[in-house]
Structures are given as structure tokens and as C-alpha cells.
Scaffold this active site. Structure first.
Site, mmCIF file in Angstrom:
data_model
loop_
_atom_site.group_PDB
_atom_site.id
_atom_site.type_symbol
_atom_site.label_atom_id
_atom_site.label_comp_id
_atom_site.label_asym_id
_atom_site.label_seq_id
_atom_site.Cartn_x
_atom_site.Cartn_y
_atom_site.Cartn_z
ATOM 1 N N LYS A 1 -1.688 -75.212 10.336
ATOM 2 C CA LYS A 1 -0.611 -74.743 11.218
ATOM 3 C C LYS A 1 0.114 -73.513 10.669
ATOM 4 C CE LYS A 1 0.532 -78.752 14.042
ATOM 5 N NZ LYS A 1 -0.290 -79.864 13.492
ATOM 6 N N GLU B 1 9.799 -76.824 19.740
ATOM 7 C CA GLU B 1 9.938 -78.269 19.722
ATOM 8 C C GLU B 1 8.915 -78.809 18.721
ATOM 9 O OE1 GLU B 1 8.185 -76.670 21.942
ATOM 10 O OE2 GLU B 1 6.245 -77.696 21.750
ATOM 11 N N SER C 1 -8.601 -80.139 8.637
ATOM 12 C CA SER C 1 -7.426 -79.382 9.088
ATOM 13 C C SER C 1 -6.169 -79.607 8.264
ATOM 14 C CB SER C 1 -7.145 -79.691 10.559
ATOM 15 O OG SER C 1 -7.002 -81.083 10.767
#
Ligand SMILES: *Cc1c(COP(=O)(O)O)cnc(C)c1O
Length: 402
Positions: free
Chosen positions: A92, A114, A382
């Protein structure tokens, strides 16, 4: 026909994507699109991004041959793309830094988003800190209580966490709340979306920022094996880590691609899975047209996955298109498959993986024995699993040694 790799000029991948916005959000999103179209052509912007990825995130991430995992199944070699080794422990950070750089270039003072489980919020708060931006994260009150360590992380990083008590006090309410602030305050604020979802340009922009994963993997596998892999495997929530890996190989027909979504506890019960590609239908969600799990009124249904990062009733529009044209196969892994894959990777490779990534591992170990021992599979690992260990310990009924 649109290409596999890029949206058309209106932001559509086949019939999916676009910009489905209330009138008051059209101008702010158009401003982001114009700024990104300019930034991506500017070598100095891309150089600054590349420098941050190298010196701050620690890229390139290794491509690691999982020898003991491979030996367990006696088929294709399994390579792991180690996004778990990035600063903050997942992929991310790649797109959060890109979005934060764009916000700065646009003269914005504040990043706004959010977050559900808090992973996007932590990565964004990190990007805000290193680039000297303010950061405001909206989170459902129920998630604030459940994800306390991530709330603390965001606060330590200097972000303001807004606890949203409206509606069901969950992710959907946090989205509404954050969009409300954005509409009122967009002159100063950049809305940072956490995956390849939302209105155009976000699906394309987030994919571009994540494409470093596939570009590196392509170069690394050619150095190690002298050829392209036979298959790529990645988990799919919104789909950013998968698009990042897949994007470098879309026009290589010899490379099969698998996106793995959660079948959770059961595919037969609404609310017990998040198998959007397998069971979803076309609808409109978060400013895009895409495949989604929806009820008769077009409202997103409840979803479940053992991995909170995959708990999303929609999917990025490019994935929906890649499914339609048959370029990527979308398969599922259950909570039980995922938990088994988690334990397997811990014990065979000494890697504690994120539960999200374990969906990809679960499919890779199903696929490997169907290929010859010359075969090559690249799995996107990931993220790391430190965030999941309390849950796992509880779930496995682990107790302190006597
Ligand atoms: C958030 C997250 C995901 C899911 O997001 P995508 O956009 O589908 O990649 C997967 N793995 C990890 C470790 C995550 O934190």
C-alpha cells in the site's frame, strides 16, 4: 475495444469504470484527473517518486524462490514477490506515496481518506509524515474499537483519526463521512483512495503507482530464470497489488494470471464471503461502474473474509474487464484454505504473511502440482502478517507454553 492495459479517454475499461459522481464532486475529481495527466508526463515527478521508493520504501523488493514450499508440492517453482519487506509492511505504501506526491504538486495541504481495518490509513499517514502534509482519516467507530493498534499508529504518525458514528459506524459510513469533508474542503484537500477503485482517474493512477511491482518482477525473473513465468497469482480485494503485478505481463499471452478472492466461510450465504468476481453483477459503487455484490436495490451487500483487507463488495474496473475478456482467471480461497496456507508459509519459509496474501499462496499451492517442475509461478506476497497474529493465536487456540 479498449486495450488490456489502459482505460479509454472516458476512463472506461470495456464497460467498466468511468466517473459516476454526484454533481458537487465532479469538479474536484476532474481536478485530480487533470493534475495526474500532467504529472505522469513530467520526468521530475516520476524521478521524485522513484527516489522515495528506493530510499524510503526499500525497493526493489526481492523476488524469492520459496524452495521448501515448492518441495512440499513437487511441481512448478514458486517465487514470492516480497512486498511484505517494504517499509510499513505491505504494497500500500507504493500508491500512498504516489498520491501524496501528487497532492503536494497540486498545492494541497491535507490528505483525506477512509479506512476499514486501518492498513490504508497507516500507509497514508506515513506518506503524509514524510512529505509534510496533514492527514485526516475517517474510520467507523466499530473499526476504531477493533483496530486499536492501527489507530495508535496513525496518531503517532501525526494523523487525525475521525471516529464515525453515523449509520452502522462501519467502512461505508466512513466513506460517506470522508467524501462529505472532501466536497466541502477540496481546495485544500486531496482524497487518497486505497486501491484501484473509485472514479477515473483513481483506478488507472493507483495501478500506475503499483506497476513498479510487476516491472521489477519481470526483470528479476528474467535474470534468475532467463524467461517469463508461466503464471502469476495475487489476492484481490479492490485489486491494487494484483494490478501492480499483472500490469507488466498483460500483453504476454504465455503468462497465465490468477486473481484470488475470498470465498470466506461460504459462497452460498450472502455476507459470508467477498467473492465479487465469482458472484457479483454489474452495478455502480464508489463512483465507478464495476462488478459488485449487491441486493435487489443495488445496495452493496455485507461481505466477510478472514482477511479484513479483502473485505470489499466491489472490485477495480480493470479487473472486471480482464475477467470479461478472459485475460485473467478469478478463483477463490476460503478462510480455511487461507489459514492453512498461513501456517504452511510460516513453517516452510520462515515468513509470517498477511492473511490477505495467504489467499494467493493457497491458490499457488493448488496450481503448482498441475505444472511441471520446470514451471514458474510468481506470487505477490502483498504484506506481512504481524498485524494478524493476535487473531491467529486466538483462532488456533494457541496457549502460552506450560
Ligand atoms: C489492503 C491489502 C490487500 C488488498 O488490497 P488490494 O487493493 O486488493 O491489493 C492485500 N494485501 C494486503 C497485505 C493489504 O494490506
Amino acid at each position: 475495444m479498449t486495450s488490456l492495459s489502459h482505460a479509454d479517454t472516458d476512463g472506461f475499461f470495456g464497460e467498466y469504470g468511468g466517473r459516476f459522481l454526484p454533481p458537487h464532486l465532479e469538479a474536484p475529481i476532474a481536478e485530480v484527473a487533470a493534475a495526474y495527466a500532467e504529472a505522469r508526463q513530467d520526468p521530475s515527478f516520476m524521478e521524485e517518486y522513484a527516489a522515495l521508493l528506493a530510499d524510503y520504501v526499500g525497493r526493489p523488493s526481492p523476488l524469492f524462490l520459496a524452495r521448501r514450499l515448492t518441495a512440499e508440492f513437487g511441481g512448478a517453482k514458486i517465487y514470492l514477490k516480497r512486498e511484505d519487506l517494504n517499509h510499513t509492511g505491505a504494497h500500500k505504501i507504493n500508491h500512498c506515496l504516489g498520491e501524496a506526491l501528487l497532492a503536494k504538486r497540486m498545492g494541497k495541504r491535507k490528505l483525506l481518506a477512509e479506512t476499514g481495518a486501518g492498513q490504508h490509513g497507516v500507509a497514508l499517514a506515513t506518506a503524509a509524515a514524510i512529505l509534510g502534509l496533514e492527514c485526516e482519516i475517517h474510520m467507523g467507530a466499530i473499526d476504531v474499537a477493533k483496530q486499536h493498534p492501527n489507530v495508535v499508529r496513525m496518531q503517532l504518525l501525526g494523523a487525525t483519526v475521525v471516529s464515525v458514528t453515523d449509520g452502522g459506524a462501519c467502512l461505508k459510513d466512513a466513506v460517506d463521512s470522508a467524501f462529505g469533508v472532501f466536497a466541502a474542503d477540496y481546495a485544500d484537500t486531496f482524497f487518497a483512495i486505497g486501491s484501484v477503485v473509485g472514479p477515473d482517474p483513481y483506478p488507472s493512477m493507483v495501478r500506475d503507482f503499483q506497476s513498479i511491482v510487476g516491472n521489477e518482477a519481470r526483470e528479476q525473473i528474467q535474470l534468475k530464470e532467463g524467461r517469463l513465468p508461466d503464471a502469476l497469482v495475487a489476492c484481490v480485494g479492490g485489486g491494487s497489488n494484483a494490478m501492480g503485478l499483472f500490469s507488466a505481463f498483460l500483453n504476454d499471452p504465455s503468462v497465465a494470471m490468477y486473481g484470488v478472492e475470498p470465498s470466506g466461510k461460504s459462497l452460498d450465504v450472502v455476507g459470508e464471503h467477498a467473492a465479487t468476481m465469482t458472484l457479483g453483477s454489474t452495478g455502480t459503487l464508489h463512483g465507478m461502474k464495476t462488478l459488485m455484490l449487491q441486493d435487489h436495490e443495488g445496495e452493496p451487500t455485507a461481505v466477510h473474509s478472514i482477511a479484513s483487507g479483502l473485505d470489499y463488495p466491489g472490485v477495480g474496473p480493470q479487473h472486471a474487464h480482464l475477467k470479461d475478456v478472459g485475460r485473467v482467471q478469478y478463483v477463490t480461497a476460503s478462510d480455511a484454505d487461507t489459514l492453512a496456507a498461513f501456517q504452511l508459509l510460516c513453517r516452510t519459509e520462515g515468513i509470517i504473511p498477511a492473511l490477505e496474501s495467504c489467499h494467493a499462496i493457497a491458490h499457488a499451492v493448488r496450481l503448482a502440482p498441475t505444472l511441471s517442475t520446470d514451471g514458474i509461478i510468481v506470487v505477490n506476497l502483498s504484506g506481512r502478517g504481524d498485524k494478524d497474529i493476535d487473531y491467529i493465536a486466538d483462532r488456533l487456540g494457541m496457549s502460552a507454553p506450560a
